[in-house]
Design a protein around this motif. Sequence first.
Motif, PDB file in Angstrom:
ATOM      1  N   THR A  58       0.806  -1.224   0.000  1.00  9.05           N
ATOM      2  CA  THR A  58       0.000   0.000   0.000  1.00  9.05           C
ATOM      3  C   THR A  58       0.837   1.270   0.000  1.00  9.05           C
ATOM      4  OG1 THR A  58      -0.170  -0.066   2.417  1.00  9.05           O
ATOM      5  CG2 THR A  58      -1.932  -1.106   1.143  1.00  9.05           C
ATOM      6  N   TYR A  59       2.137   1.160   0.230  1.00 11.98           N
ATOM      7  CA  TYR A  59       2.984   2.354   0.219  1.00 11.98           C
ATOM      8  C   TYR A  59       4.048   2.286  -0.872  1.00 11.98           C
ATOM      9  CZ  TYR A  59       6.409   5.846   1.622  1.00 11.98           C
ATOM     10  OH  TYR A  59       7.281   6.900   1.612  1.00 11.98           O
ATOM     11  N   GLU A 146     -11.065  -1.354  13.126  1.00 11.58           N
ATOM     12  CA  GLU A 146     -10.474  -0.056  12.802  1.00 11.58           C
ATOM     13  C   GLU A 146      -9.390  -0.193  11.740  1.00 11.58           C
ATOM     14  OE1 GLU A 146      -8.053   3.603  15.009  1.00 11.58           O
ATOM     15  OE2 GLU A 146      -8.972   2.005  16.211  1.00 11.58           O
ATOM     16  N   ILE A 147      -8.558  -1.242  11.884  1.00 10.54           N
ATOM     17  CA  ILE A 147      -7.500  -1.477  10.909  1.00 10.54           C
ATOM     18  C   ILE A 147      -8.094  -1.757   9.531  1.00 10.54           C
ATOM     19  CG2 ILE A 147      -5.687  -3.105  10.215  1.00 10.54           C
ATOM     20  CD1 ILE A 147      -4.963  -3.321  13.197  1.00 10.54           C
ATOM     21  N   GLU A 148      -9.153  -2.565   9.503  1.00 13.91           N
ATOM     22  CA  GLU A 148      -9.793  -2.874   8.227  1.00 13.91           C
ATOM     23  C   GLU A 148     -10.358  -1.618   7.573  1.00 13.91           C
ATOM     24  OE1 GLU A 148     -12.672  -5.896   9.011  1.00 13.91           O
ATOM     25  OE2 GLU A 148     -11.251  -7.514   8.587  1.00 13.91           O
ATOM     26  N   GLU A 149     -10.989  -0.763   8.399  1.00 14.58           N
ATOM     27  CA  GLU A 149     -11.552   0.486   7.873  1.00 14.58           C
ATOM     28  C   GLU A 149     -10.447   1.388   7.324  1.00 14.58           C
ATOM     29  OE1 GLU A 149     -13.772   2.295  10.973  1.00 14.58           O
ATOM     30  OE2 GLU A 149     -15.348   0.761  11.006  1.00 14.58           O
ATOM     31  N   LYS A 150      -9.339   1.497   8.084  1.00 11.28           N
ATOM     32  CA  LYS A 150      -8.240   2.348   7.639  1.00 11.28           C
ATOM     33  C   LYS A 150      -7.570   1.775   6.398  1.00 11.28           C
ATOM     34  CE  LYS A 150      -7.175   4.529  12.072  1.00 11.28           C
ATOM     35  NZ  LYS A 150      -6.188   4.746  13.143  1.00 11.28           N
ATOM     36  N   GLN A 151      -7.492   0.454   6.330  1.00 12.66           N
ATOM     37  CA  GLN A 151      -6.906  -0.170   5.157  1.00 12.66           C
ATOM     38  C   GLN A 151      -7.745   0.129   3.918  1.00 12.66           C
ATOM     39  OE1 GLN A 151      -6.277  -4.376   5.516  1.00 12.66           O
ATOM     40  NE2 GLN A 151      -5.560  -4.617   3.422  1.00 12.66           N
ATOM     41  N   GLU A 152      -9.068  -0.008   4.051  1.00 17.78           N
ATOM     42  CA  GLU A 152      -9.954   0.288   2.932  1.00 17.78           C
ATOM     43  C   GLU A 152      -9.833   1.754   2.524  1.00 17.78           C
ATOM     44  OE1 GLU A 152     -13.861  -0.810   4.116  1.00 17.78           O
ATOM     45  OE2 GLU A 152     -13.450  -2.972   4.136  1.00 17.78           O
ATOM     46  N   ARG A 153      -9.753   2.631   3.535  1.00 17.13           N
ATOM     47  CA  ARG A 153      -9.631   4.061   3.259  1.00 17.13           C
ATOM     48  C   ARG A 153      -8.307   4.371   2.565  1.00 17.13           C
ATOM     49  NH1 ARG A 153     -11.836   8.557   1.624  1.00 17.13           N
ATOM     50  NH2 ARG A 153     -10.983  10.442   2.584  1.00 17.13           N
ATOM     51  N   LEU A 154      -7.228   3.701   3.006  1.00 22.09           N
ATOM     52  CA  LEU A 154      -5.909   3.917   2.410  1.00 22.09           C
ATOM     53  C   LEU A 154      -5.902   3.456   0.959  1.00 22.09           C
ATOM     54  CD1 LEU A 154      -2.992   4.797   2.801  1.00 22.09           C
ATOM     55  CD2 LEU A 154      -2.466   2.502   3.625  1.00 22.09           C
TER      56      LEU A 154
END
Length: 324
Positions: A58-59, A146-154
């Motif tokens: 992702t980066y 929260e991690i899943e949400e942030k991953q989707e957002r990223l």
Amino acid sequence: MDERLNLAPCGYVTISQEGMLIDMNKTFLQMTGFMYEEIAQKHIETIMSKTNKFIFHTYFYPYIRLYGHVEELFLSLLHKDGQSVPVLLNGKKANREGIEVIDCVMVSMGKRIGYEQEIRLAKKQLEEAFREKELALSKLEELHEEIEEKQERLIELNGKLEKLAITDKLTGLKNRRYFHIKLEEMIMQFEQNKQSFSLCLIDIDHFKQVNDTWGHAMGDQVLERLAKIAEETVRPKDTVLRYGGEEFIVLLPLTNAQEANHQAERLRLEIEKTTWPIDEITISVGVATYTSEDTRTTVVEKADHALYYSKRNGRNRVTHINDL
């Protein structure tokens, strides 16, 4: 590989655009404990934990595609015996015999203050989890969500960032960066399947006078409207791009010189007959068809030369480089 590079005091690997390990030096093999044959032509993420795969995917990939390099990326590799090998990674895109690869240098990292703090924090959290099991489980579930949400957002933000990087803000067309990517793809298809293609380089005639007489706001309106007309006029398989300023490019896949001239003339006539809120707007066009003797540089230079001929000989006309 050069012997000095092979024994350099840092790991050195070359990976493909897809992440496959193409080459690596002895230092990198010593860092990871693998034999060359065990990981050659395997994906670099096969020697990473899930967390580091996520960081790398992702980066590293989006950043290297946008800027061509990545600096000081901290991640951990998996040693053959299962131990974590923390490294600091610098990567840069390179072109080897027409193939884009990524060269990476990895410096092994020792214990760091931040890393030790993470371990102490994890230990403290683990002790609290044992004391309050139910609360810890609940907290872990919340963190997971929260991690899943942030991953989707990223992932969503990376997609938007990549789209913005290849889109012209004013016209909404793809930009010069995308043109070079698409041109490289079409050249590869030509080399593999001999699929002929052409490109049109377009320049708005006397556009400086439009800005000087009517102002830059009107000039922007002309650019936007011309972009829309071009997209509505070309074939579905063609791609209209803003090359810069008042210049546009149309990529014409599976199109020979005669067909390219016809498509360029269709667009020129459509622009000419359009009623504009200011004086008449016309375009000059230079056309080139890719051959086995061309490169991505020469085909653009040919179209530019043909465009210059069109402008020098009265403007509002189409010229194919083959006709000069």
